[in-house]
Design a protein around this motif. Structure first.
Motif, PDB file in Angstrom:
ATOM      1  N   ASP A 114       0.825  -1.209   0.000  1.00  0.00           N
ATOM      2  CA  ASP A 114       0.000   0.000   0.000  1.00  0.00           C
ATOM      3  C   ASP A 114       0.856   1.256   0.000  1.00  0.00           C
ATOM      4  O   ASP A 114       0.539   2.237  -0.666  1.00  0.00           O
ATOM      5  CB  ASP A 114      -0.942   0.020   1.206  1.00  0.00           C
ATOM      6  N   MET A 115       1.942   1.230   0.757  1.00  0.00           N
ATOM      7  CA  MET A 115       2.818   2.403   0.814  1.00  0.00           C
ATOM      8  C   MET A 115       3.431   2.680  -0.554  1.00  0.00           C
ATOM      9  O   MET A 115       3.480   3.819  -1.011  1.00  0.00           O
ATOM     10  CB  MET A 115       3.898   2.214   1.876  1.00  0.00           C
ATOM     11  N   VAL A 116       3.901   1.636  -1.222  1.00  0.00           N
ATOM     12  CA  VAL A 116       4.511   1.801  -2.545  1.00  0.00           C
ATOM     13  C   VAL A 116       3.456   2.257  -3.548  1.00  0.00           C
ATOM     14  O   VAL A 116       3.695   3.157  -4.350  1.00  0.00           O
ATOM     15  CB  VAL A 116       5.186   0.479  -2.996  1.00  0.00           C
ATOM     16  N   GLU A 117       2.279   1.646  -3.473  1.00  0.00           N
ATOM     17  CA  GLU A 117       1.200   2.012  -4.392  1.00  0.00           C
ATOM     18  C   GLU A 117       0.800   3.471  -4.193  1.00  0.00           C
ATOM     19  O   GLU A 117       0.623   4.217  -5.156  1.00  0.00           O
ATOM     20  CB  GLU A 117       0.003   1.097  -4.165  1.00  0.00           C
ATOM     21  N   ASN A 118       0.662   3.913  -2.951  1.00  0.00           N
ATOM     22  CA  ASN A 118       0.295   5.300  -2.677  1.00  0.00           C
ATOM     23  C   ASN A 118       1.370   6.268  -3.132  1.00  0.00           C
ATOM     24  O   ASN A 118       1.073   7.341  -3.649  1.00  0.00           O
ATOM     25  CB  ASN A 118      -0.004   5.498  -1.191  1.00  0.00           C
ATOM     26  N   LYS A 119       2.631   5.897  -2.954  1.00  0.00           N
ATOM     27  CA  LYS A 119       3.724   6.760  -3.403  1.00  0.00           C
ATOM     28  C   LYS A 119       3.683   6.883  -4.928  1.00  0.00           C
ATOM     29  O   LYS A 119       3.884   7.968  -5.473  1.00  0.00           O
ATOM     30  CB  LYS A 119       5.060   6.206  -2.933  1.00  0.00           C
ATOM     31  N   ALA A 120       3.403   5.775  -5.615  1.00  0.00           N
ATOM     32  CA  ALA A 120       3.313   5.821  -7.074  1.00  0.00           C
ATOM     33  C   ALA A 120       2.171   6.724  -7.518  1.00  0.00           C
ATOM     34  O   ALA A 120       2.310   7.494  -8.464  1.00  0.00           O
ATOM     35  CB  ALA A 120       3.131   4.409  -7.627  1.00  0.00           C
ATOM     36  N   LYS A 121       1.036   6.649  -6.829  1.00  0.00           N
ATOM     37  CA  LYS A 121      -0.105   7.507  -7.168  1.00  0.00           C
ATOM     38  C   LYS A 121       0.253   8.978  -6.965  1.00  0.00           C
ATOM     39  O   LYS A 121      -0.093   9.825  -7.783  1.00  0.00           O
ATOM     40  CB  LYS A 121      -1.318   7.144  -6.316  1.00  0.00           C
ATOM     41  N   MET A 122       0.942   9.274  -5.868  1.00  0.00           N
ATOM     42  CA  MET A 122       1.340  10.662  -5.607  1.00  0.00           C
ATOM     43  C   MET A 122       2.300  11.147  -6.672  1.00  0.00           C
ATOM     44  O   MET A 122       2.190  12.253  -7.179  1.00  0.00           O
ATOM     45  CB  MET A 122       1.968  10.773  -4.214  1.00  0.00           C
ATOM     46  N   TYR A 123       3.246  10.301  -7.068  1.00  0.00           N
ATOM     47  CA  TYR A 123       4.219  10.670  -8.077  1.00  0.00           C
ATOM     48  C   TYR A 123       3.526  10.953  -9.410  1.00  0.00           C
ATOM     49  O   TYR A 123       3.823  11.933 -10.079  1.00  0.00           O
ATOM     50  CB  TYR A 123       5.251   9.548  -8.246  1.00  0.00           C
ATOM     51  N   ASN A 124       2.587  10.087  -9.769  1.00  0.00           N
ATOM     52  CA  ASN A 124       1.897  10.228 -11.056  1.00  0.00           C
ATOM     53  C   ASN A 124       1.060  11.497 -11.123  1.00  0.00           C
ATOM     54  O   ASN A 124       0.795  11.997 -12.228  1.00  0.00           O
ATOM     55  CB  ASN A 124       1.039   8.999 -11.347  1.00  0.00           C
TER      56      ASN A 124
END
Length: 66
Positions: free
Chosen positions: A53-63
């Motif tokens: 979840d942490m990695v997924e959320n970071k990817a969403k923020m980056y995108n």
């Protein structure tokens, strides 16, 4: 809120800031106290946070900003 007591530890050994007024003598070494602190933090993170979840959320923020 969770609290964890390090048996034999004291405030001065939590970090490298020396003796603290009213602090008792530690019965474990500074190194052991720091290691136990790190272990408890790691267990807390592992049990309360999904790394996926942490990695997924970071990817969403980056995108959002790309």
């Amino acid at each position: 809120m969770e609290q964890y007591v390090i048996k034999g530890g004291n405030h001065a050994n939590f970090a490298y800031y020396g003796n603290q007024f009213g602090d008792g003598d530690a019965t474990i070494s500074k190194e052991d106290q720091i290691q136990e602190t790190a272990n408890v933090i790691e267990e807390f993170i592992d049990s309360h946070c999904s790394w996926y979840d942490m990695v997924e959320n970071k990817a969403k923020m980056y995108n959002r900003y790309v």
